[in-house]
Design a protein around this motif. Sequence first.
Motif, PDB file in Angstrom:
ATOM      1  N   MET A   1       0.873  -0.669   0.011  1.00  0.00           N
ATOM      2  CA  MET A   1      -0.133  -0.140   0.058  1.00  0.00           C
ATOM      3  C   MET A   1       0.725   1.262  -0.091  1.00  0.00           C
ATOM      4  SD  MET A   1      -2.805  -1.131   0.002  1.00  0.00           S
ATOM      5  CE  MET A   1      -3.882   0.405   0.278  1.00  0.00           C
ATOM      6  N   PRO A   2       0.626   2.322  -0.975  1.00  0.00           N
ATOM      7  CA  PRO A   2       1.372   3.422  -1.319  1.00  0.00           C
ATOM      8  C   PRO A   2       1.494   4.652   1.017  1.00  0.00           C
ATOM      9  CG  PRO A   2      -0.782   3.863  -2.792  1.00  0.00           C
ATOM     10  CD  PRO A   2      -0.909   2.552  -1.912  1.00  0.00           C
ATOM     11  N   LEU A   3       2.210   4.333   0.666  1.00  0.00           N
ATOM     12  CA  LEU A   3       2.703   5.370   2.646  1.00  0.00           C
ATOM     13  C   LEU A   3       2.549   6.430   2.458  1.00  0.00           C
ATOM     14  CD1 LEU A   3       4.499   4.787   4.951  1.00  0.00           C
ATOM     15  CD2 LEU A   3       6.423   6.313   3.574  1.00  0.00           C
ATOM     16  N   TRP A   4       1.828   6.824   1.227  1.00  0.00           N
ATOM     17  CA  TRP A   4       1.083   8.383   1.258  1.00  0.00           C
ATOM     18  C   TRP A   4      -0.650   7.990   1.511  1.00  0.00           C
ATOM     19  CZ3 TRP A   4      -3.443   8.581  -1.036  1.00  0.00           C
ATOM     20  CH2 TRP A   4      -3.872   7.888  -2.488  1.00  0.00           C
ATOM     21  N   PHE A   5      -0.988   7.115   1.575  1.00  0.00           N
ATOM     22  CA  PHE A   5      -2.173   7.129   1.578  1.00  0.00           C
ATOM     23  C   PHE A   5      -2.569   5.823   2.791  1.00  0.00           C
ATOM     24  CE2 PHE A   5      -5.259   3.017   2.259  1.00  0.00           C
ATOM     25  CZ  PHE A   5      -6.913   4.184   1.951  1.00  0.00           C
ATOM     26  N   LYS A   6      -1.492   5.280   3.551  1.00  0.00           N
ATOM     27  CA  LYS A   6      -1.645   5.088   5.264  1.00  0.00           C
ATOM     28  C   LYS A   6      -1.298   6.499   6.082  1.00  0.00           C
ATOM     29  CE  LYS A   6       0.664   0.689   3.914  1.00  0.00           C
ATOM     30  NZ  LYS A   6       2.237  -0.581   4.200  1.00  0.00           N
ATOM     31  N   SER A   7      -0.338   7.241   5.413  1.00  0.00           N
ATOM     32  CA  SER A   7      -0.469   8.587   6.052  1.00  0.00           C
ATOM     33  C   SER A   7      -1.499   9.243   6.642  1.00  0.00           C
ATOM     34  CB  SER A   7       0.605   8.783   5.573  1.00  0.00           C
ATOM     35  OG  SER A   7       2.091   8.516   5.916  1.00  0.00           O
ATOM     36  N   ALA A   8      -2.191   9.280   5.028  1.00  0.00           N
ATOM     37  CA  ALA A   8      -2.624  10.159   4.880  1.00  0.00           C
ATOM     38  C   ALA A   8      -3.948   9.479   6.034  1.00  0.00           C
ATOM     39  CB  ALA A   8      -3.607  10.731   3.891  1.00  0.00           C
ATOM     40  N   TYR A   9      -4.257   8.401   6.138  1.00  0.00           N
ATOM     41  CA  TYR A   9      -5.385   7.332   6.747  1.00  0.00           C
ATOM     42  C   TYR A   9      -5.413   7.716   8.375  1.00  0.00           C
ATOM     43  CZ  TYR A   9      -9.183   4.115   6.976  1.00  0.00           C
ATOM     44  OH  TYR A   9      -9.618   3.023   7.593  1.00  0.00           O
ATOM     45  N   LEU A  10      -3.840   7.923   8.701  1.00  0.00           N
ATOM     46  CA  LEU A  10      -3.494   8.251   9.498  1.00  0.00           C
ATOM     47  C   LEU A  10      -3.756   9.238   9.884  1.00  0.00           C
ATOM     48  CD1 LEU A  10      -1.890   6.871  12.429  1.00  0.00           C
ATOM     49  CD2 LEU A  10      -0.345   7.474  11.214  1.00  0.00           C
ATOM     50  N   ALA A  11      -3.896  10.599   9.638  1.00  0.00           N
ATOM     51  CA  ALA A  11      -3.998  12.084  10.395  1.00  0.00           C
ATOM     52  C   ALA A  11      -5.323  11.714  10.178  1.00  0.00           C
ATOM     53  CB  ALA A  11      -3.208  12.341   9.072  1.00  0.00           C
ATOM     54  N   PHE A  12      -6.003  11.635   9.046  1.00  0.00           N
ATOM     55  CA  PHE A  12      -7.563  11.791   9.419  1.00  0.00           C
ATOM     56  C   PHE A  12      -7.735  10.854  10.912  1.00  0.00           C
ATOM     57  CE2 PHE A  12     -11.782  10.418   8.728  1.00  0.00           C
ATOM     58  CZ  PHE A  12     -12.666  12.000   8.478  1.00  0.00           C
ATOM     59  N   VAL A  13      -7.677  10.138  11.045  1.00  0.00           N
ATOM     60  CA  VAL A  13      -7.801   9.289  12.071  1.00  0.00           C
ATOM     61  C   VAL A  13      -7.423  10.192  13.629  1.00  0.00           C
ATOM     62  CG1 VAL A  13      -7.834   6.670  13.482  1.00  0.00           C
ATOM     63  CG2 VAL A  13      -8.422   6.308  11.203  1.00  0.00           C
ATOM     64  N   ALA A  14      -6.451  10.355  13.519  1.00  0.00           N
ATOM     65  CA  ALA A  14      -5.763  11.304  14.503  1.00  0.00           C
ATOM     66  C   ALA A  14      -6.694  12.324  14.544  1.00  0.00           C
ATOM     67  CB  ALA A  14      -3.994  11.551  14.544  1.00  0.00           C
ATOM     68  N   VAL A  15      -7.522  12.711  14.055  1.00  0.00           N
ATOM     69  CA  VAL A  15      -8.289  14.259  14.264  1.00  0.00           C
ATOM     70  C   VAL A  15      -9.434  13.844  14.841  1.00  0.00           C
ATOM     71  CG1 VAL A  15      -9.493  16.380  13.073  1.00  0.00           C
ATOM     72  CG2 VAL A  15      -6.782  15.095  12.259  1.00  0.00           C
ATOM     73  N   LEU A  16      -9.983  12.802  13.909  1.00  0.00           N
ATOM     74  CA  LEU A  16     -11.509  12.646  14.025  1.00  0.00           C
ATOM     75  C   LEU A  16     -11.424  11.572  15.498  1.00  0.00           C
ATOM     76  CD1 LEU A  16     -13.478  10.025  12.143  1.00  0.00           C
ATOM     77  CD2 LEU A  16     -13.032   9.694  14.563  1.00  0.00           C
ATOM     78  N   VAL A  17     -10.605  10.758  16.198  1.00  0.00           N
ATOM     79  CA  VAL A  17     -10.731  10.618  17.447  1.00  0.00           C
ATOM     80  C   VAL A  17     -10.975  11.196  18.169  1.00  0.00           C
ATOM     81  CG1 VAL A  17     -10.213   8.547  19.153  1.00  0.00           C
ATOM     82  CG2 VAL A  17      -9.807   7.894  16.952  1.00  0.00           C
ATOM     83  N   PRO A  18     -10.149  12.037  18.690  1.00  0.00           N
ATOM     84  CA  PRO A  18     -10.753  13.153  19.596  1.00  0.00           C
ATOM     85  C   PRO A  18     -11.134  14.056  19.059  1.00  0.00           C
ATOM     86  CG  PRO A  18      -8.287  14.204  18.408  1.00  0.00           C
ATOM     87  CD  PRO A  18      -8.422  12.068  18.170  1.00  0.00           C
ATOM     88  N   ALA A  19     -11.772  14.110  18.686  1.00  0.00           N
ATOM     89  CA  ALA A  19     -13.073  15.337  17.921  1.00  0.00           C
ATOM     90  C   ALA A  19     -14.299  14.228  18.515  1.00  0.00           C
ATOM     91  CB  ALA A  19     -13.301  15.287  16.333  1.00  0.00           C
ATOM     92  N   TYR A  20     -14.048  13.236  18.267  1.00  0.00           N
ATOM     93  CA  TYR A  20     -15.375  12.431  18.232  1.00  0.00           C
ATOM     94  C   TYR A  20     -15.631  11.251  19.607  1.00  0.00           C
ATOM     95  CZ  TYR A  20     -17.573  11.002  14.027  1.00  0.00           C
ATOM     96  OH  TYR A  20     -17.907  11.247  12.778  1.00  0.00           O
ATOM     97  N   THR A  21     -14.480  11.815  20.180  1.00  0.00           N
ATOM     98  CA  THR A  21     -14.492  11.842  21.842  1.00  0.00           C
ATOM     99  C   THR A  21     -15.600  12.318  23.103  1.00  0.00           C
ATOM    100  OG1 THR A  21     -12.880  10.300  21.760  1.00  0.00           O
ATOM    101  CG2 THR A  21     -12.782  10.886  23.793  1.00  0.00           C
TER     102      THR A  21
END
Length: 203
Positions: A1-21
């Motif tokens: 899997m492309p590193l850019w995709f993994k990194s973008a996915y991780l960055a989005f989740v890192a923003v979403l998790v605290p906001a949702y919590t």
Amino acid sequence: MPLWFKSAYLAFVAVLVPAYTVEHGLVNFLWLSNVALLGGLLAAWFESPRLASMLLVAVLLPELAWILDFLASLVLLGRSLFGVVEYMYNPEIALFVRLLSLYHLLLPFVLLWLVWRLGYDRGAWKLWIPIGLSILLLSFLLSSPERNVNWVWGPGGEPQEWMSPQAWLIAVMLFCSALWWVTQMLLGHVLRRVAGPVPPRMR
């Protein structure tokens, strides 16, 4: 899997998790769509066809229904056909959090792409069934009729009064099990036709 995709996915989740919590609390992560979002991140980073296949089976049809309901709500000026996206127009929920929820528009296609890249494990749905049913049970035990996570208390935003809560939970479990079985049948058929001869990991 492309590193850019993994990194973008991780960055989005890192923003979403605290906001949702902060906005919804931890129980909100029992929604199957949120489980698929977080699990998809693991599937991408560990390049696991089995995990990607499990999550695709779990949420493909419900997520397509979410997309249809949301697109219809844009035409109907905020009215939800299925009661799925009503929260997207709730001013009591922070706008930023509602914008984060637009991930639903991409999630099924991201999971499809993961499966396309990694391969489809046709036996993954059998592993998902007990996991999915356990999540539904936890949703019933840990959420409330007002929160109604995964609709285990009733369809839409209101608890049902047609039968006992336990009977409704069993009905939801049976419905979801049937839906997951249908989804894996459709995926196996479609991917076989698109990809041609079925590779070993798709058997």
